[in-house]
Write an enzyme that holds these catalytic residues in place. Structure first.
Site, short mmCIF file in Angstrom:
data_model
loop_
_atom_site.label_atom_id
_atom_site.label_comp_id
_atom_site.label_asym_id
_atom_site.label_seq_id
_atom_site.Cartn_x
_atom_site.Cartn_y
_atom_site.Cartn_z
N ALA A 95 -3.52 4.77 0.74
CA ALA A 95 -3.61 3.35 0.39
C ALA A 95 -3.58 3.13 -1.11
O ALA A 95 -3.27 2.04 -1.58
CB ALA A 95 -4.90 2.78 0.98
N LYS A 96 -3.93 4.17 -1.87
CA LYS A 96 -3.91 4.11 -3.34
C LYS A 96 -4.62 2.87 -3.86
O LYS A 96 -4.10 2.14 -4.69
CB LYS A 96 -2.48 4.25 -3.87
N ARG A 97 -5.85 2.67 -3.37
CA ARG A 97 -6.65 1.54 -3.79
C ARG A 97 -7.43 1.85 -5.06
O ARG A 97 -7.35 2.95 -5.61
CB ARG A 97 -7.62 1.14 -2.66
#
Lengths: 276, 276
Positions: A95-97
């Site tokens: 998700a690369k949040r």
């Protein structure tokens, strides 16, 4: 999931393969489009066919969000299926949040609690207080971007910050974060020659390695520099497995690809004397 | 939305206020919890009360994702409501996404097409090919994190990369991206003293400025260094407006807060001779 459980699964299956679920309605076999939930139907068949040869699944969240509510429902169903039928498998929300503290806590709840993922990928740009909220969750793992597999990695990640490159600064600084033992790192297979330096800084951490296959990274090179005493690698393949065939035989062809990667990994594990 | 339209709205309303929709079921008035969709019910009342005093709304995507499918549905309904009733308002998906090219394209579709946002916040760590897919969309705007409002910004963003700090390198390099005229930047109000340097590098770009209010940033300071000939600022307030009251009077109290900020902005616009 406890890290010991992941390691024992890797030893048992002689595989550190992660299958990336980048499920794309434009690429899945046409006959599945008649299903009520084609994305879930595809994922289910892929999981049924490949799970003996892998230890982890990694839904790429963008591919689900792109379809809005329907996509989010497909993601929920995929996670329900995995958690019910294969609780032994490690799950990664790609998700690369990353955001300020109170917002990061919300993302952590979304992925660790609502969807019950074991781990989540995170971008480091916003620093300590954007990462530590994720690290509060016991038996959950936060996978920090260090050196990504794309060309744009050279824009900032490999530029010198003081004595060393930015990605090394990320690795070094992140070790001082609270509960940093719950960190893993993304290091792209296309940058295997950097792995020796990475291992000097984080000898014990698990690395999630994308970029083998479609993006051109080499499994041998990654293993040569990346394996540690606990194996310490999860190597991801997405498109090479999912779209090995776009016909009705897609699942069996995906299985063959996964099995071939597992067999290659078994050779590497033996070569490194990590299994008998 | 064309940038000229945003600028003309700012001049008309004498406001460059963005209301952040960080809607939290634990903080909204209790009487709304009986509604079928409390998050949307809250957002609708906030929008109805505050829209005369602001030019933009910024749903913080984490707060919706945390509630899974239900949260995503609330987000869709909020965007439908805004797009139908207030198409003149600029919408920002505060999502802080960013991934390799084919994945960034998916995120772009999710937010620019499926949800019809005007803009989206993006993290720069993965570089050019993680940002350019967003820049392909005409009349859509990509808001790159430069200098964020949190303490963790000092972990990496303010460290020297060669001759200057990383955030300046992000500003400088991003100007070379294809369609960079569609870029805006996040610069936190808590770092207003950096704004002069930011404006030296990107004199013409719009800045999205979080951190006024709850996080302690000063509106005057931001205006002093951040305003440009096209105004060039969107100042966000979330908690200070949304939770001005947690009783049944929440909407009217939110309106008062928004109006107070608008009036303060009007003073600043006059002081800078940007409106008559």
């Amino acid at each position: 999931m406890k890290i010991e459980h992941l390691i024992s699964q890797i030893r048992k299956k002689k595989s550190f393969l992660c299958v990336g679920l980048d499920t794309d309605l434009d690429k899945i076999p046409k006959h599945l489009l008649k299903e009520e939930d084609p994305i879930f139907a595809f994922n289910k068949e892929i999981i049924d066919a490949t799970h003996p040869y892998c230890v982890a699944y990694k839904p790429n969240i963008a591919f689900y969000e792109a379809y809005g509510l329907k996509g989010w429902r497909s993601l929920e169903r995929t996670m329900e299926y995995l958690n019910t039928n294969h609780p032994e498998l490690f799950t990664i929300a790609d998700a690369k949040r990353g955001d300020i503290g109170n917002t990061s806590t919300r993302y952590a709840k979304a992925f660790f609690e609502t969807l019950n993922f074991d781990s989540l990928t995170i971008a480091p740009y916003m620093g300590r207080d954007s990462v530590e909220p994720f690290l509060q969750f016991e038996d959950k793992h936060t996978i920090l971007l260090a050196l990504t597999s794309n060309k744009g990695a050279f824009d900032f990640q490999t530029k010198n910050v003081g004595a060393h490159e930015l990605y090394k600064e990320v690795l070094t600084v992140s070790k001082t974060y609270k509960n940093s033992n719950r960190l893993m790192y993304v290091v792209g297979a296309t940058k295997a020659d950097y792995l020796k330096d990475v291992r000097n800084i984080i000898p014990d951490s698990f690395l999630l390695v994308p970029g083998v296959g479609a993006q051109g990274g080499s499994l041998e090179q990654v293993c040569q520099h990346g394996l540690n005493k606990d194996i310490g690698l999860l190597i991801n393949s997405s498109r090479g497995i999912l779209y090995a065939s776009q016909g009705e035989d897609f699942a069996i062809m995906a299985q063959r690809q996964a099995k071939a990667l597992q067999q290659h990994m078994e050779v590497e594990l033996k070569r490194a004397s990590l299994i008998a």
